[in-house]
Enzyme design. Structure first.
Site, PDB file in Angstrom:
ATOM      1  N   ARG A  29     -14.487  -4.952  -4.733  1.00  0.00           N
ATOM      2  CA  ARG A  29     -13.614  -4.430  -3.692  1.00  0.00           C
ATOM      3  C   ARG A  29     -14.561  -4.765  -2.000  1.00  0.00           C
ATOM      4  NH1 ARG A  29     -12.409   1.390  -2.596  1.00  0.00           N
ATOM      5  NH2 ARG A  29     -11.255   0.593  -0.847  1.00  0.00           N
TER       6      ARG A  29
ATOM      7  N   CYS B  95       5.815   3.487 -17.747  1.00  0.00           N
ATOM      8  CA  CYS B  95       4.762   2.456 -17.811  1.00  0.00           C
ATOM      9  C   CYS B  95       3.568   2.581 -17.037  1.00  0.00           C
ATOM     10  CB  CYS B  95       5.574   1.322 -17.428  1.00  0.00           C
ATOM     11  SG  CYS B  95       4.429  -0.328 -17.469  1.00  0.00           S
TER      12      CYS B  95
ATOM     13  N   ASP C 277       0.656  -1.138  -0.026  1.00  0.00           N
ATOM     14  CA  ASP C 277       0.025  -0.153  -0.058  1.00  0.00           C
ATOM     15  C   ASP C 277       0.898   1.263   0.073  1.00  0.00           C
ATOM     16  OD1 ASP C 277      -2.376  -1.542   0.130  1.00  0.00           O
ATOM     17  OD2 ASP C 277      -2.541  -1.475   2.236  1.00  0.00           O
TER      18      ASP C 277
ATOM     19  N   ARG D 294      -3.532  -5.658 -11.818  1.00  0.00           N
ATOM     20  CA  ARG D 294      -2.465  -6.902 -11.561  1.00  0.00           C
ATOM     21  C   ARG D 294      -2.910  -8.253 -12.007  1.00  0.00           C
ATOM     22  NH1 ARG D 294      -0.639 -10.279  -8.381  1.00  0.00           N
ATOM     23  NH2 ARG D 294      -1.757  -9.109  -6.691  1.00  0.00           N
ATOM     24  N   ARG D 295      -3.834  -8.573 -11.011  1.00  0.00           N
ATOM     25  CA  ARG D 295      -4.255 -10.081 -11.254  1.00  0.00           C
ATOM     26  C   ARG D 295      -5.264 -10.181 -12.413  1.00  0.00           C
ATOM     27  NH1 ARG D 295      -5.868  -9.438  -4.952  1.00  0.00           N
ATOM     28  NH2 ARG D 295      -3.903 -10.120  -3.967  1.00  0.00           N
TER      29      ARG D 295
ATOM     30  N   ARG E  67     -15.683 -10.461   0.258  1.00  0.00           N
ATOM     31  CA  ARG E  67     -15.261 -10.957  -0.936  1.00  0.00           C
ATOM     32  C   ARG E  67     -15.493 -12.654  -0.816  1.00  0.00           C
ATOM     33  NH1 ARG E  67     -10.049  -7.789  -3.038  1.00  0.00           N
ATOM     34  NH2 ARG E  67     -10.389  -5.866  -2.009  1.00  0.00           N
TER      35      ARG E  67
END
Length: 314
Positions: free
Chosen positions: A146, A239, A81, A128-129, A152
């Site tokens: 989220r 990037c 984080d 990313r995942r 989740r």
């Protein structure tokens, strides 16, 4: 050091409290009295996607403000984080030994990733995942997600989703590893830079506290995450695609060596650039920098992504 109890700042989520409690117990075992102070952050209040409210920094800013204005003496963060740029007046005085940093699948009926049928709905809040899962070409549907761990996992339990992808470290700290149906191989899905590690931050000027916290620092973990976060910092300049990186300290021919793997991928999974490097623990920062430059030389900067800056990870 003062004899008054140390005031340890933490977010109020169950996971954040578990992480802060771990640091609290470590410090107590060294003879320090420590009290937890809950600090509410923007990331805890808003349910909007991270990229729309400012990225990972939303979990950090309020804690850092509490440090700088003296409301707390130290703060515990999930290292992933933390923005890669240092904060004026503050220092990461300790990075304790890292939990297993891998991502894990928590799926209905005990399914593994390869068992999920085409069209299966898999939840994640991480570009990313998402990018790496799409790159596997499994035909699954990625659903934005989220909320805390229970929220989740509840989406799987109630049938809304077939699976969710989470960080193993968080589930381990919460005693929820029984929910895991598969630990994802980093060869398929690399974790976020710093995933599984904690950062204990305090004021630079509090030299006695900086010294006391150094007892919690793990040299191998610090070297690994230094390489990962240096790579991320260099990539952020050129990037905007999701980035995964994982460095490990392992025994080499001349003692401990650092081995790092990294990926830059487009969010739709159509482009995935992977590289690796090896070097000494003492050269962690340079290893990360050099590997990032290799990725950029191979076209990482041209990988188009709609997900925002590389550091926006949950």
């Amino acid at each position: 050091m003062t004899t008054a109890p140390l005031q340890l700042g933490t977010r109020g989520s169950t996971l954040a409290l578990a992480q802060a409690g771990y640091v609290q117990e470590r410090l107590r075992s060294l003879g320090h009295e420590v009290e937890l102070v809950r600090i509410q952050t923007t990331g805890d209040v808003s349910t909007a996607p991270l990229e729309s409210i400012g990225g990972t920094g939303v979990f950090v800013t309020a804690l850092r403000e509490a440090l700088l204005d003296g409301r707390v003496d130290l703060a515990v963060h999930s290292l992933k984080d933390l923005p890669t740029a240092p904060a004026d007046g503050l220092v990461v005085a300790a990075i304790p030994e890292r939990e297993d940093p891998r991502d894990v699948l928590c799926a209905r009926d005990g399914l593994k990733l390869s068992d999920l049928p085409a069209g299966a709905r898999v939840g994640t809040g991480s570009p990313r995942r998402e990018a790496q899962l799409r790159a596997l070409g499994l035909g699954i549907e990625i659903v934005g997600l989220r909320g805390n761990v229970d929220t989740r996992l509840g989406k799987v339990a109630d049938g809304t989703l077939d699976a969710v992808v989470l960080a193993r470290a968080g589930l381990a700290r919460l005693g929820r590893l029984d929910s895991v149906t598969e630990a994802l191989d980093p060869m398929q899905v690399l974790p976020a830079p710093g995933q599984g590690a904690l950062a204990v931050e305090c004021r630079t000027a509090d030299t006695a506290l900086v010294e006391a916290l150094s007892a919690l620092d793990d040299a191998a973990t610090r070297a690994a995450v230094t390489a990962e976060r240096t790579l991320l910092a260099v990539l952020e300049a050129g990037c905007t695609a999701p980035v995964g990186a994982y460095a490990e300290a392992a025994e080499g021919e001349e003692g401990l060596e650092l081995y790092i793997r990294a990926v830059v991928a487009s969010r739709d999974g159509s482009v995935s650039i992977r590289k690796s490097a090896t070097g000494s623990l003492g050269g962690a920062e340079q290893i990360g920098r050099d590997l990032a430059l290799e990725l950029l030389a191979d076209g990482a900067g041209a990988v188009v992504d709609a997900g925002g800056p590389a550091s926006k990870e949950e």
